[in-house]
Design a protein around this motif. Structure first.
Motif, PDB file in Angstrom:
ATOM      1  N   SER A 121      -4.196  -0.400  -2.157  1.00 54.58           N
ATOM      2  CA  SER A 121      -4.801  -1.413  -1.297  1.00 54.58           C
ATOM      3  C   SER A 121      -5.341  -0.785  -0.026  1.00 54.58           C
ATOM      4  O   SER A 121      -4.955   0.314   0.357  1.00 54.58           O
ATOM      5  CB  SER A 121      -3.776  -2.495  -0.928  1.00 54.58           C
ATOM      6  OG  SER A 121      -2.775  -1.950  -0.084  1.00 54.58           O
ATOM      7  N   ASP A 134       3.210  -5.487   3.796  1.00 55.31           N
ATOM      8  CA  ASP A 134       2.747  -4.134   3.482  1.00 55.31           C
ATOM      9  C   ASP A 134       3.842  -3.337   2.777  1.00 55.31           C
ATOM     10  O   ASP A 134       3.590  -2.638   1.791  1.00 55.31           O
ATOM     11  CB  ASP A 134       2.338  -3.386   4.756  1.00 55.31           C
ATOM     12  CG  ASP A 134       1.103  -3.954   5.414  1.00 55.31           C
ATOM     13  OD1 ASP A 134       0.261  -4.539   4.704  1.00 55.31           O
ATOM     14  OD2 ASP A 134       0.976  -3.807   6.643  1.00 55.31           O
ATOM     15  N   ASP A 182       6.446  -4.533   1.081  1.00 52.42           N
ATOM     16  CA  ASP A 182       6.691  -5.105  -0.246  1.00 52.42           C
ATOM     17  C   ASP A 182       5.619  -4.674  -1.244  1.00 52.42           C
ATOM     18  O   ASP A 182       5.922  -4.330  -2.387  1.00 52.42           O
ATOM     19  CB  ASP A 182       6.751  -6.635  -0.169  1.00 52.42           C
ATOM     20  CG  ASP A 182       7.956  -7.127   0.629  1.00 52.42           C
ATOM     21  OD1 ASP A 182       8.905  -6.340   0.826  1.00 52.42           O
ATOM     22  OD2 ASP A 182       7.927  -8.296   1.064  1.00 52.42           O
ATOM     23  N   LEU A 183       4.355  -4.680  -0.818  1.00 53.48           N
ATOM     24  CA  LEU A 183       3.255  -4.263  -1.686  1.00 53.48           C
ATOM     25  C   LEU A 183       3.399  -2.795  -2.078  1.00 53.48           C
ATOM     26  O   LEU A 183       3.215  -2.422  -3.239  1.00 53.48           O
ATOM     27  CB  LEU A 183       1.912  -4.491  -0.984  1.00 53.48           C
ATOM     28  CG  LEU A 183       0.663  -4.072  -1.750  1.00 53.48           C
ATOM     29  CD1 LEU A 183       0.495  -4.930  -3.003  1.00 53.48           C
ATOM     30  CD2 LEU A 183      -0.558  -4.192  -0.867  1.00 53.48           C
TER      31      LEU A 183
END
Length: 171
Positions: A96, A56, A58-59
């Protein structure tokens, strides 16, 4: 000399007094309630946000680098329309959505939102129609500056996966 109380009455009063003192002693010795008074409780159980995973983080970092360069956060209009299954149907600057559990969602945007205000409503993913009654709560995501934590419930107050609309208003 006249007797006011009989032996049985005196024994009954002494017994009741002893039970009261013993019961009070147990109540005083009970452990303190140490839950956060502001915590959300469902059916008497404290509900906390699930931990943020490294994926999460990193995204969110990748989205910030990719989309954040030309965006003025103070003028941004952020929103997300999310399906009950956790799919991002449409949105503005939404990166996301993750379904974390029954009625628990994480919505990530490409700008930090921790200083913003969140408004959510249960709603269909289309632009027309009405959805069944339900409840929603939206707060900043713990340990993820670009994230919003959303909880949804059905009309009886039980956690349920529900589609919703989320708006984020930045200062």
């Amino acid at each position: 000399m006249a007797r006011i109380f009989g032996r049985k009455s005196i024994l009954l009063v002494v017994g009741a007094l002893a039970l009261t003192l013993v019961g009070g002693g147990i109540a005083v010795a009970a452990p303190e309630q140490r839950d956060d008074p502001g915590a959300v409780r469902i059916n008497g159980r404290v509900v906390q946000q699930p931990l943020v995973t490294q994926a999460d983080i990193d995204l969110a970092k990748a989205a910030l680098v990719k989309g954040g360069s030309g965006i003025q956060a103070s003028s941004a209009q952020l929103f997300a329309v999310v399906s009950a299954g956790g799919g991002l149907v449409r949105g503005s600057q939404a990166v996301s959505v993750t379904l974390l559990g029954l009625g628990l969602y994480q919505v990530v945007f490409n700008v930090p939102v921790q200083s913003g205000a969140f408004a959510g409503t249960i709603g269909l993913t289309g632009s027309v129609g009405t959805s069944p009654t339900g409840f929603i709560s939206a707060v900043g995501r713990t340990n993820l500056a670009q994230g919003v934590f959303v909880q949804t419930w059905n009309q009886s107050g039980s956690p349920a996966n529900r589609s919703f609309h989320l708006g984020v208003f930045l200062p």
